[in-house]
Design a protein around this motif. Structure first.
Motif, PDB file in Angstrom:
ATOM      1  N   THR A 185      44.999  37.893 -20.908  1.00 22.43           N
ATOM      2  CA  THR A 185      45.574  38.611 -22.050  1.00 22.43           C
ATOM      3  C   THR A 185      45.656  40.104 -21.768  1.00 22.43           C
ATOM      4  O   THR A 185      46.684  40.749 -22.022  1.00 22.43           O
ATOM      5  CB  THR A 185      44.740  38.356 -23.316  1.00 22.43           C
ATOM      6  OG1 THR A 185      44.721  36.957 -23.594  1.00 22.43           O
ATOM      7  CG2 THR A 185      45.318  39.102 -24.505  1.00 22.43           C
ATOM      8  N   ASP A 227      48.602  41.718 -30.559  1.00 24.08           N
ATOM      9  CA  ASP A 227      48.009  40.918 -31.634  1.00 24.08           C
ATOM     10  C   ASP A 227      46.955  39.965 -31.063  1.00 24.08           C
ATOM     11  O   ASP A 227      45.863  39.812 -31.617  1.00 24.08           O
ATOM     12  CB  ASP A 227      49.084  40.109 -32.361  1.00 24.08           C
ATOM     13  CG  ASP A 227      49.961  40.966 -33.262  1.00 24.08           C
ATOM     14  OD1 ASP A 227      49.493  42.047 -33.697  1.00 24.08           O
ATOM     15  OD2 ASP A 227      51.104  40.568 -33.535  1.00 24.08           O
ATOM     16  N   GLU A 228      47.301  39.317 -29.954  1.00 23.14           N
ATOM     17  CA  GLU A 228      46.367  38.386 -29.320  1.00 23.14           C
ATOM     18  C   GLU A 228      45.156  39.134 -28.762  1.00 23.14           C
ATOM     19  O   GLU A 228      44.007  38.657 -28.869  1.00 23.14           O
ATOM     20  CB  GLU A 228      47.066  37.620 -28.207  1.00 23.14           C
ATOM     21  CG  GLU A 228      46.181  36.705 -27.389  1.00 23.14           C
ATOM     22  CD  GLU A 228      45.552  35.565 -28.186  1.00 23.14           C
ATOM     23  OE1 GLU A 228      44.724  34.832 -27.613  1.00 23.14           O
ATOM     24  OE2 GLU A 228      45.879  35.411 -29.391  1.00 23.14           O
ATOM     25  N   MET A 233      48.995  44.081 -38.055  1.00 19.40           N
ATOM     26  CA  MET A 233      50.029  43.742 -37.076  1.00 19.40           C
ATOM     27  C   MET A 233      50.172  44.873 -36.064  1.00 19.40           C
ATOM     28  O   MET A 233      50.128  46.053 -36.417  1.00 19.40           O
ATOM     29  CB  MET A 233      51.366  43.502 -37.782  1.00 19.40           C
ATOM     30  CG  MET A 233      51.357  42.319 -38.730  1.00 19.40           C
ATOM     31  SD  MET A 233      51.127  40.750 -37.851  1.00 19.40           S
ATOM     32  CE  MET A 233      52.666  40.662 -36.937  1.00 19.40           C
ATOM     33  N   HIS A 234      50.344  44.473 -34.815  1.00 21.95           N
ATOM     34  CA  HIS A 234      50.496  45.459 -33.750  1.00 21.95           C
ATOM     35  C   HIS A 234      51.940  45.495 -33.266  1.00 21.95           C
ATOM     36  O   HIS A 234      52.794  44.736 -33.734  1.00 21.95           O
ATOM     37  CB  HIS A 234      49.554  45.114 -32.604  1.00 21.95           C
ATOM     38  CG  HIS A 234      48.114  45.295 -32.947  1.00 21.95           C
ATOM     39  ND1 HIS A 234      47.489  46.516 -32.926  1.00 21.95           N
ATOM     40  CD2 HIS A 234      47.167  44.400 -33.351  1.00 21.95           C
ATOM     41  CE1 HIS A 234      46.219  46.383 -33.284  1.00 21.95           C
ATOM     42  NE2 HIS A 234      46.005  45.104 -33.548  1.00 21.95           N
ATOM     43  N   THR A 264      53.258  44.606 -30.447  1.00 22.16           N
ATOM     44  CA  THR A 264      53.714  43.455 -29.662  1.00 22.16           C
ATOM     45  C   THR A 264      52.822  42.254 -29.953  1.00 22.16           C
ATOM     46  O   THR A 264      51.688  42.385 -30.423  1.00 22.16           O
ATOM     47  CB  THR A 264      53.672  43.749 -28.154  1.00 22.16           C
ATOM     48  OG1 THR A 264      52.302  43.956 -27.755  1.00 22.16           O
ATOM     49  CG2 THR A 264      54.489  44.984 -27.816  1.00 22.16           C
ATOM     50  N   ARG A 265      53.326  41.082 -29.592  1.00 19.11           N
ATOM     51  CA  ARG A 265      52.556  39.856 -29.812  1.00 19.11           C
ATOM     52  C   ARG A 265      51.305  39.825 -28.937  1.00 19.11           C
ATOM     53  O   ARG A 265      50.257  39.324 -29.366  1.00 19.11           O
ATOM     54  CB  ARG A 265      53.434  38.640 -29.507  1.00 19.11           C
ATOM     55  CG  ARG A 265      54.549  38.433 -30.515  1.00 19.11           C
ATOM     56  CD  ARG A 265      55.548  37.393 -30.045  1.00 19.11           C
ATOM     57  NE  ARG A 265      54.919  36.083 -29.851  1.00 19.11           N
ATOM     58  CZ  ARG A 265      55.550  35.027 -29.361  1.00 19.11           C
ATOM     59  NH1 ARG A 265      56.828  35.117 -29.009  1.00 19.11           N
ATOM     60  NH2 ARG A 265      54.922  33.873 -29.230  1.00 19.11           N
ATOM     61  N   ILE A 266      51.399  40.357 -27.728  1.00 23.63           N
ATOM     62  CA  ILE A 266      50.234  40.312 -26.853  1.00 23.63           C
ATOM     63  C   ILE A 266      49.139  41.228 -27.369  1.00 23.63           C
ATOM     64  O   ILE A 266      47.939  40.945 -27.198  1.00 23.63           O
ATOM     65  CB  ILE A 266      50.614  40.660 -25.395  1.00 23.63           C
ATOM     66  CG1 ILE A 266      49.501  40.219 -24.435  1.00 23.63           C
ATOM     67  CG2 ILE A 266      50.875  42.155 -25.238  1.00 23.63           C
ATOM     68  CD1 ILE A 266      49.247  38.727 -24.420  1.00 23.63           C
TER      69      ILE A 266
END
Length: 368
Positions: free
Chosen positions: A76, A8-9, A1-2, A4-6
């Motif tokens: 992204t 992760d993407e 897990m990073h 932020t969500r972006i």
């Protein structure tokens, strides 16, 4: 897990791309990606700022939408890049100041500063504002040189401090170069790559914008804007030397070096931003971070306003329009300074740092 969500993407996409490697010849992002098997937050922010958003990988990718893998690297990384500006901003309390409403902030700052200068002149002598002033020292009839220098020096020094602190945090977070070392050769290579916009070429065919036909227009507009800004900065620097070393006060004759540099720079800051704005409005939405529209347009608008008011001031400096135009020009420059660390200006700084890191890694790879 990073963090932020972006990110992760971005990690997911880099894992897919690392398995495919079809795009490795397009730009610096993919060779830098291939040096890694896992990606930290710093690695992903480094790759995001190394990306020049030429769009070639999106057009060439067999897994881009509507494929179920949904690989859209330019968009992204554009989102991740914008979030990195806020993540490393100094001080952190101001990190969100320019995220969505950059145009409004820039205009308010410019008009506020112009109103202050106009008020300053009107408070002292209203006839000065719309009077005709010629010869050396004419600009300082509106605002004394010492007050002008103190105000703009403070704004400029603050911007430099904030940028240095932000870049310091970014450099530390992206970690040591993979197999590389810091040296003058890496910095020189990064200067060449940045000066040529080497990676805004889609692997050599050009940049993609509104369709799948690559062109060099965005590269040209970036060059006009970048070198226009540098020429204007050079003009200001030469004028400063004239004032303090030789006692020569502005405004200067049209043939003198500060005016020649400023004129060339002003032309670049008018044509370049217009071209960038036009390209931005036509660009394929699939490649854009639409949430940062205000930040992008705000920066373009401030550069254009700086160039336009400077050129009008040069043309009309011996008329009654000189006072209001000088106030507007100084307001635009002041707004540009104070918003530098919190707007799109930082993308050039972060990208250069990423290019230095990439050059280190490539030199280290070649040496090993």
């Amino acid at each position: 897990m990073h963090g932020t969500r972006i990110l992760d993407e971005a990690d997911r996409l880099m894992t897919v791309c690392n398995s495919c490697r079809y795009c490795e010849g397009l730009c610096a992002v993919f060779p830098a990606m291939e040096m890694r098997r896992a990606f930290s937050d710093g690695d992903l922010n480094y790759l995001a700022n190394l990306c020049h958003s030429c769009g070639a990988c999106y057009v060439d990718c067999q897994f881009s939408p509507p494929h179920e893998f949904n690989v859209n690297v330019p968009k992204t990384l554009a989102v991740a890049r914008a979030e990195s500006y806020a993540a490393y901003a100094w001080p952190q309390a101001l990190s969100g100041a320019f995220a969505r409403n950059g145009l409004v902030i820039s205009i308010i700052a410019a008009l506020s500063m112009a109103a202050f200068i106009l008020g300053f002149a009107a408070l002292n002598d209203r006839s000065v504002l719309f009077g005709v002033h010629t010869g050396p020292g004419a600009f300082y009839k509106l605002m004394p040189h010492n007050a002008m220098a103190a105000l703009f020096s403070a704004a400029f020094l603050y911007a430099i401090l904030a940028l240095v602190m932000s870049v310091r945090a970014f450099w530390r977070d992206i970690g040591p170069a993979v197999g590389g070392r810091a040296d003058g050769g890496s910095i020189f290579q990064a200067i060449r790559d940045a000066g040529e916009l080497r990676y805004l070429h889609g692997g050599g065919v050009g940049c993609y914008n509104e369709d799948d036909k690559p062109t060099d227009r965005r590269k040209l507009y970036h060059h006009l804007t970048f070198y226009g800004f540098l020429l204007c900065f050079a003009a200001t620097s030469v004028a400063t030397l004239y004032h303090y070393l030789f006692g020569r006060e502005a405004p200067y004759p049209w043939w003198d070096l500060p005016v020649v540099l400023g004129t060339l720079g002003g032309i670049g800051l008018i044509i370049g931003p217009i071209g960038l704005f036009a390209a931005r409005t036509r660009r394929d939405p699939a490649l854009l971070d639409e949430n940062r529209y205000g930040m992008d347009i705000g920066f373009i608008a401030m550069l254009f306003l700086t160039g336009l008011t400077g050129m009008l001031l040069l043309i009309l400096r011996e008329t009654s329009a000189m006072g209001p135009l000088l106030a507007l020009h100084l307001g635009a420059v002041f707004a540009l300074f104070i918003t530098m660390p919190y707007g799109k200006f930082v993308h050039g700084i972060y990208r250069f740092v990423a290019l230095v890191r990439y050059a280190q890694e490539r030199r280290g790879e070649a040496g090993s």
